[in-house]
Design a protein around this motif. Structure first.
Motif, PDB file in Angstrom:
ATOM      1  N   ILE A 180       0.853  -1.185   0.000  1.00 20.62           N
ATOM      2  CA  ILE A 180       0.000   0.000   0.000  1.00 20.62           C
ATOM      3  C   ILE A 180       0.889   1.235   0.000  1.00 20.62           C
ATOM      4  O   ILE A 180       1.605   1.500   0.965  1.00 20.62           O
ATOM      5  N   MET A 181       0.851   1.960  -1.110  1.00 22.29           N
ATOM      6  CA  MET A 181       1.638   3.186  -1.258  1.00 22.29           C
ATOM      7  C   MET A 181       0.815   4.355  -0.706  1.00 22.29           C
ATOM      8  O   MET A 181      -0.269   4.649  -1.210  1.00 22.29           O
ATOM      9  N   GLY A 182       1.336   5.007   0.322  1.00 23.84           N
ATOM     10  CA  GLY A 182       0.562   6.048   0.988  1.00 23.84           C
ATOM     11  C   GLY A 182      -0.248   5.466   2.128  1.00 23.84           C
ATOM     12  O   GLY A 182      -1.353   5.934   2.425  1.00 23.84           O
ATOM     13  N   ALA A 183       0.315   4.466   2.791  1.00 26.17           N
ATOM     14  CA  ALA A 183      -0.407   3.740   3.844  1.00 26.17           C
ATOM     15  C   ALA A 183      -0.564   4.544   5.124  1.00 26.17           C
ATOM     16  O   ALA A 183      -1.339   4.158   5.996  1.00 26.17           O
ATOM     17  N   THR A 184       0.160   5.654   5.257  1.00 25.97           N
ATOM     18  CA  THR A 184       0.093   6.406   6.505  1.00 25.97           C
ATOM     19  C   THR A 184      -1.020   7.452   6.514  1.00 25.97           C
ATOM     20  O   THR A 184      -1.279   8.069   7.539  1.00 25.97           O
ATOM     21  N   GLY A 185      -1.690   7.669   5.385  1.00 25.69           N
ATOM     22  CA  GLY A 185      -2.841   8.556   5.346  1.00 25.69           C
ATOM     23  C   GLY A 185      -4.100   7.827   5.773  1.00 25.69           C
ATOM     24  O   GLY A 185      -4.085   6.610   6.018  1.00 25.69           O
ATOM     25  N   SER A 213       1.209   1.069  15.182  1.00 27.72           N
ATOM     26  CA  SER A 213       0.465  -0.059  15.751  1.00 27.72           C
ATOM     27  C   SER A 213      -0.360  -0.786  14.702  1.00 27.72           C
ATOM     28  O   SER A 213      -1.196  -1.625  15.041  1.00 27.72           O
ATOM     29  N   ALA A 214      -0.142  -0.482  13.415  1.00 23.53           N
ATOM     30  CA  ALA A 214      -0.937  -1.099  12.358  1.00 23.53           C
ATOM     31  C   ALA A 214      -0.535  -2.555  12.150  1.00 23.53           C
ATOM     32  O   ALA A 214       0.594  -2.967  12.445  1.00 23.53           O
ATOM     33  N   ASP A 215      -1.462  -3.331  11.622  1.00 21.93           N
ATOM     34  CA  ASP A 215      -1.234  -4.762  11.384  1.00 21.93           C
ATOM     35  C   ASP A 215      -0.550  -4.939  10.028  1.00 21.93           C
ATOM     36  O   ASP A 215      -1.174  -5.317   9.045  1.00 21.93           O
TER      37      ASP A 215
END
Length: 318
Positions: free
Chosen positions: A139-144, A174-176
């Motif tokens: 996932i590109m841009g997973a922090t949004g 804390s993401a999976d």
């Protein structure tokens, strides 16, 4: 009625009076309670979104979706309000076919926040990319906001391995996820990190970034070229927060077994997208998917409009 009103494209809307909408045939009048400040809302209001040509000239109310109450007291999520009205107002006239019941145990603010990025993530993974259980997803841009929901959706749909790429890596502490590619590193380090993940095979890329990060990813995939062991990769372009264009050398395409396509309202039938919302709402009500939300009174729209999305979605309350 009181509403957020864009008087000049590109400028923040002001809280002021605007004519009431009148419901036409096939529409329902909604008393609005909450409306999300999604990236598409800003893009349409500024004229930079690809669908901006459908927005008329002159003062208009921004907002693509919201949560409100119908005349019979039922609470619904709704979208696609007729121009020049939007959803950031006291009232809206919405197509009845887009009015979807909101579960009693899901509050207005979370429903208004999660529907747009949530259906983007879910519809992209399930309807457009056809994610299969056991696949590896980058996932590109997973922090949004949308990216974080895509992580959760990928897990719910059976992804075996999830790789998150983004700049604000603290947002997914804390993401999976199984691996993180920090895009704030020097480019050589980013390219090497992508190459290391690609060595094990990346089945699907959900791309909210485009621009230079995607160029680095494709370079890394091409670097791993093996004539007898090419891995099939599907890349779905969903957003372009890092750049509207990329440079794509022909040699790169010849080195990768790549399927490249887009995800969005123009790429997936509307009824298929809307069909994901009840499932999304049920999961959100049960706590199976989560997101950070910041409720802001609509009276503060002018000051809140320009805030940067840092993993939390602003929702205007009316």
């Amino acid at each position: 009625m009181q509403a957020a009103v864009v008087n000049v494209p590109g400028q923040a809307p002001k809280y002021q009076f605007f004519p009431d909408p009148v419901a036409e045939e096939g529409e329902a009048l909604v008393r609005v309670r909450a409306a999300g400040l999604h990236p598409i809302v800003k893009g349409l209001a500024s004229g930079s979104h690809y669908a901006s040509a459908n927005v008329g000239h002159g003062p208009s109310v921004p907002g693509v979706d919201g949560v409100g109450v119908l005349g019979d007291g039922s609470r619904v999520y709704f979208l696609f309000v007729r121009q020049p009205w939007g959803t950031m107002a006291e009232r809206a006239a919405a197509p009845r076919k887009t009015c979807i019941p909101v579960p009693d145990n899901l509050d207005d603010v979370l429903a208004a926040a999660i529907a747009n990025p949530g259906m983007s993530a879910w519809a992209t993974l399930q309807e457009r990319a056809h994610l299969m259980p056991g696949e590896t997803v980058l996932i590109m841009g997973a922090t949004g906001v949308a990216g974080q929901l895509a992580i959760q959706a990928a897990r719910q749909l059976g992804a075996k391995r999830v790789i998150a790429a983004g700049r604000n890596v603290e947002a997914i502490a804390s993401a999976d996820v199984d691996a993180v590619v920090a895009l704030g590193q020097p480019e050589d380090a980013v390219r090497d990190a992508f190459a290391a993940e690609a060595a094990s095979g990346i089945d699907l890329v959900i791309d909210y970034l485009w621009g230079r990060p995607t160029e680095l990813l494709l370079q890394a995939l091409a670097r791993g070229f093996k004539a007898q062991a090419t891995h099939k990769t599907r890349l779905v372009e969903v957003g372009a927060s890092a750049g509207e264009t990329i440079t794509l050398p022909g040699a790169t395409l010849r080195s990768i077994d790549l399927t490249l396509f887009g995800g969005g309202f123009g790429a997936t039938p509307l009824d298929r997208i809307l069909a994901t919302i009840p499932t999304l709402f049920a999961m959100a009500a049960a706590g199976a998917v989560r997101m950070a939300v910041e409720p802001v009174p609509l009276t503060q729209v002018e000051t809140a409009w320009s805030r940067v999305d840092k993993g939390k979605r602003i929702v205007f309350t009316i």
